[in-house]
Design an enzyme around this catalytic site. Structure first.
Site, PDB file in Angstrom:
ATOM      1  N   ASP A 139       0.791  -1.234   0.000  1.00 31.77           N
ATOM      2  CA  ASP A 139       0.000   0.000   0.000  1.00 31.77           C
ATOM      3  C   ASP A 139       0.821   1.282   0.000  1.00 31.77           C
ATOM      4  OD1 ASP A 139       0.891   0.178   2.583  1.00 31.77           O
ATOM      5  OD2 ASP A 139      -1.075   0.103   3.534  1.00 31.77           O
ATOM      6  N   CYS A 246      -6.577   3.129  15.394  1.00 35.31           N
ATOM      7  CA  CYS A 246      -7.887   2.924  16.011  1.00 35.31           C
ATOM      8  C   CYS A 246      -8.557   1.763  15.286  1.00 35.31           C
ATOM      9  CB  CYS A 246      -8.729   4.192  15.890  1.00 35.31           C
ATOM     10  SG  CYS A 246     -10.394   4.057  16.579  1.00 35.31           S
TER      11      CYS A 246
END
Length: 359
Positions: A139, A246
């Site tokens: 990525d 998160c």
């Protein structure tokens, strides 16, 4: 009599088998193209400024919108997924306010290195066995990997914008092999989110303007991982004790009920990174930070931004005794750290106001 050349379908199944043998949990095949909807979604996000300080997204937008702009010879994209599903509920640690919560994906080795190494093994084998042109991407490249993964049948892009798999839930690392081989595409996966909006509703900072859209400027993962400088005060309390990333929107996805815990040893959580004490992390100097996060994706954050995050979490601990720990950083060499320390001390000792010096 010479053996016949393998058919495109036989090539595809041989590649799939090779990928599974190397430990990949999901393999899909897509055409080397994206549709207008994917490009429009990216264009809107950039126009709205939802990418925040990630200027590289705007700079590479044209290349992201078309795989052939990266490599004109590409004909097919092989999307590979590796599960990092946790064995336990990652949200449980949010209740332990003296401990730091690190996103599940970052509790051990940096996945980029492991996945890229395996992609290269498959690509080299494809080149030698089938004379295929190949390029590999994780990525860090301007590839719209989630839309490609959806087109390949590996999963669909959920309302939290992350890929969702029927078998692996929201817990898949992705990598891609671009190839000159013209391989049959797998059927694309359809959106199976239905009316569920758990991922939208749980977000502590309201980072989803609408389903399937993310405003990174409000996202805790962005604020703790990508944002430079002080974290805006409006989000600090909502960050809680999350010090890197998160997992809330991923963890509540109902499709995770089908996901088995990852069997990849490199992704099993290191004890030191599972529930570290905030007080210990706040005292890290640069050398200790580098030693603790060797081979970890957290290392690229740098000591200053990481300790900034830790101090925000200390300020949210609700323990006045932690004010003394935060106060140790009031004279830190980095202004961003000092700012977070002042905020933490003021939160833990509200009657004394905002401190200006370490005493």
């Amino acid at each position: 009599m010479a053996a016949a050349d393998p058919s495109p379908q036989e090539l595809k199944e041989a590649i799939r088998a090779r990928a599974h043998a190397l430990g990949f949990d999901a393999v899909g095949f897509a055409p080397a193209a994206l549709d207008d909807r994917d490009r429009d979604r990216l264009a809107r996000a950039l126009a709205e400024g939802w990418h925040g300080g990630m200027e590289w997204m705007a700079e590479t937008a044209e290349r992201r919108g078309d795989p052939r702009s990266l490599w004109p010879e590409v004909r097919s994209v092989i999307v590979l997924g590796l599960s990092y599903a946790p064995a336990d509920d990652p949200l449980e640690l949010l209740e332990h306010r003296d401990r730091g919560v690190i996103s599940v994906y970052a509790r051990n080795r940096d996945y980029h290195d492991l996945i890229k190494g395996r992609l290269k093994q498959i690509a080299q084998w494809m080149h030698q066995r089938f004379d295929a042109g190949v390029k590999v991407f994780v990525d860090t490249a301007p590839v719209m990997e989630k839309p490609l993964a959806a087109r390949s049948g590996v999963g669909w892009q959920g309302k939290h914008t992350v890929l969702v798999s029927r078998r692996h839930g929201s817990w898949l690392f992705l990598g891609e092999i671009f190839t000159t081989l013209d391989l049959p595409a797998d059927p694309p996966e359809r959106d199976r989110c239905g009316t569920c909006r758990r991922c939208q509703d749980i977000c502590p900072t309201g980072a989803f303007p609408a389903p399937y859209t993310l405003d990174a400027r409000r996202c805790i993962a962005y604020l703790t991982n990508e944002h430079h400088g002080p974290i805006p005060e409006e989000f600090r309390e909502a960050i809680g004790n999350r010090i890197y990333g998160c997992d809330d929107c991923l963890a509540v996805c109902p499709w995770n009920s089908f996901a088995a815990a990852s069997r990849e040893a490199a992704f099993l959580p290191r004890e030191a990174l599972t529930a570290p004490k905030l007080a210990d992390l706040a005292r890290l100097d640069d050398a200790a930070f580098r030693a603790l996060f060797t081979a970890s994706p957290i290392k690229r954050l740098g000591r200053h931004r990481f300790v900034r995050n830790v101090l925000i979490a200390l300020g949210n601990s609700g323990d006045p005794a932690m004010a003394a720990v935060a106060a140790e950083r009031l004279d830190d060499a980095d202004e961003t750290v000092r700012d977070a320390a002042r905020w933490a001390v003021a939160r833990l000792r509200p009657s004394r106001g905002i401190p200006t010096e370490s005493n």
